[in-house]
Enzyme design. Structure first.
Site, mmCIF file in Angstrom:
data_model
loop_
_atom_site.group_PDB
_atom_site.id
_atom_site.type_symbol
_atom_site.label_atom_id
_atom_site.label_comp_id
_atom_site.label_asym_id
_atom_site.label_seq_id
_atom_site.Cartn_x
_atom_site.Cartn_y
_atom_site.Cartn_z
ATOM 1 N N ARG A 7 0.839 -1.199 0.000
ATOM 2 C CA ARG A 7 0.000 0.000 0.000
ATOM 3 C C ARG A 7 0.877 1.253 0.000
ATOM 4 O O ARG A 7 1.379 1.654 1.049
ATOM 5 C CB ARG A 7 -0.908 0.006 1.232
ATOM 6 C CG ARG A 7 -1.823 -1.213 1.323
ATOM 7 C CD ARG A 7 -2.499 -1.275 2.683
ATOM 8 N NE ARG A 7 -3.360 -2.439 2.795
ATOM 9 C CZ ARG A 7 -3.987 -2.799 3.923
ATOM 10 N NH1 ARG A 7 -3.820 -2.064 5.022
ATOM 11 N NH2 ARG A 7 -4.751 -3.866 3.942
ATOM 12 N N ASP A 60 1.672 5.113 0.148
ATOM 13 C CA ASP A 60 1.011 6.193 0.865
ATOM 14 C C ASP A 60 0.597 7.317 -0.076
ATOM 15 O O ASP A 60 0.990 7.361 -1.238
ATOM 16 C CB ASP A 60 1.938 6.758 1.948
ATOM 17 C CG ASP A 60 2.180 5.774 3.089
ATOM 18 O OD1 ASP A 60 1.316 4.906 3.320
ATOM 19 O OD2 ASP A 60 3.235 5.876 3.739
ATOM 20 N N ARG A 120 11.083 6.216 3.987
ATOM 21 C CA ARG A 120 11.069 7.653 4.243
ATOM 22 C C ARG A 120 11.735 7.997 5.572
ATOM 23 O O ARG A 120 12.395 9.037 5.702
ATOM 24 C CB ARG A 120 9.641 8.178 4.186
ATOM 25 C CG ARG A 120 9.049 8.117 2.783
ATOM 26 C CD ARG A 120 7.540 8.259 2.794
ATOM 27 N NE ARG A 120 7.149 9.553 3.334
ATOM 28 C CZ ARG A 120 5.898 9.850 3.684
ATOM 29 N NH1 ARG A 120 4.932 8.933 3.576
ATOM 30 N NH2 ARG A 120 5.601 11.040 4.156
#
Length: 267
Positions: free
Chosen positions: A71, A73, A219
């Site tokens: 998934r 973001d 990230r």
């Protein structure tokens, strides 16, 4: 995008076999995630999954449920996302690709379609994924690239970035780089490759391949390594953070705009 060559996405497609009544169809997708609230369908926000499922329903006349390799973001892009769905439609594979691409918006495209073996799952059958993070490190921001990178005016030390990347290789516990809200059985992941590359025009490209990723892991790693590149941390601090397993001690989360899912691998 202009000015920076895109890597060529490649997915090792599952071997096609005899087609049963119910088919497992595998899609490879490329998308600009700027206008979407991520992959997963949500009640009050536009997502990649919703858009593709809606187009599939129009194409097949069936209610379709897509399952992705992961998934992404809100704001994250993909050059080689993989998803699968089950259908009894007898449409040929070429009709799925051409039909979907005629219905999908310009910021989303189907690169490849194949019949997958029964039991194939885009997420659980994957053996590795590669992500890329792009930083534009120059004094002046780029209006053209603002949705596709993290602009940093302060210079980064390329040597320090590369040293930091070396500490995340191998099988380790990445709990210190997991965003809140993640629900996994284990935070241990194996990183097969991690590197920083410097390209003309001020580009700093981080690429990482692992057998799996925690929520927000790439990230968080990038945000922490940027602090290393600025001299706020030592490269060895990555080793300490991995041992500490405390997200509060690591660096900030890098913006979503610079992140790309490049490739998903299968046996």
């Amino acid at each position: 995008m202009k000015g920076l060559p895109l890597p060529t996405p490649s997915v090792t497609a599952p071997v096609s076999g005899p087609i049963s009544t119910t088919r497992t169809i595998c899609l490879t997708l490329e998308y600009d995630g700027t206008a979407y609230h991520g992959w997963q369908r949500q009640a009050n926000a536009l997502t990649i999954q919703e858009v593709v499922e809606t187009c599939l329903a129009r194409l097949t006349g069936q209610v379709i449920r897509l399952h992705s390799s992961g998934r992404t973001d809100a704001g994250v892009h993909a050059l080689g996302q993989v998803a699968h769905f089950l259908t009894t439609s007898r449409l040929p594979l070429s009709a799925f690709r051409e039909g979907l691409n005629s219905l999908l918006p310009r910021d989303l495209a189907i690169l490849n379609v194949c019949d997958a073996p029964a039991g194939f799952h885009a997420r659980y059958s994957a053996t590795a994924k590669t992500y890329e993070y792009r930083i534009l490190n120059r004094p002046v921001r780029s209006p053209v690239h603002c949705n596709y990178c993290w602009w940093l005016a302060r210079p980064l030390d390329q040597g320090l970035l590369r040293q930091a990347a070396g500490y995340i290789l191998g099988e380790q516990d990445f709990a210190a780089f997991q965003a809140s809200g993640g629900s996994v059985k284990t935070t241990t992941r194996q990183v097969m490759a991690a590197s920083w590359e410097e390209k003309p025009g001020g580009w700093r490209i981080f690429q990482i391949t692992a057998n799996g990723f925690l929520r927000g892991m790439v990230r968080a790693l990038v945000g922490t390594m940027v602090e290393v590149g600025w001299g706020k941390r030592s490269p060895e601090d990555l080793k300490r953070l991995l041992a500490a397993r405390d997200r509060r001690q690591a660096g900030p989360t890098a913006p979503a705009a610079g992140l790309y899912l490049v490739e998903v691998r299968y046996d």
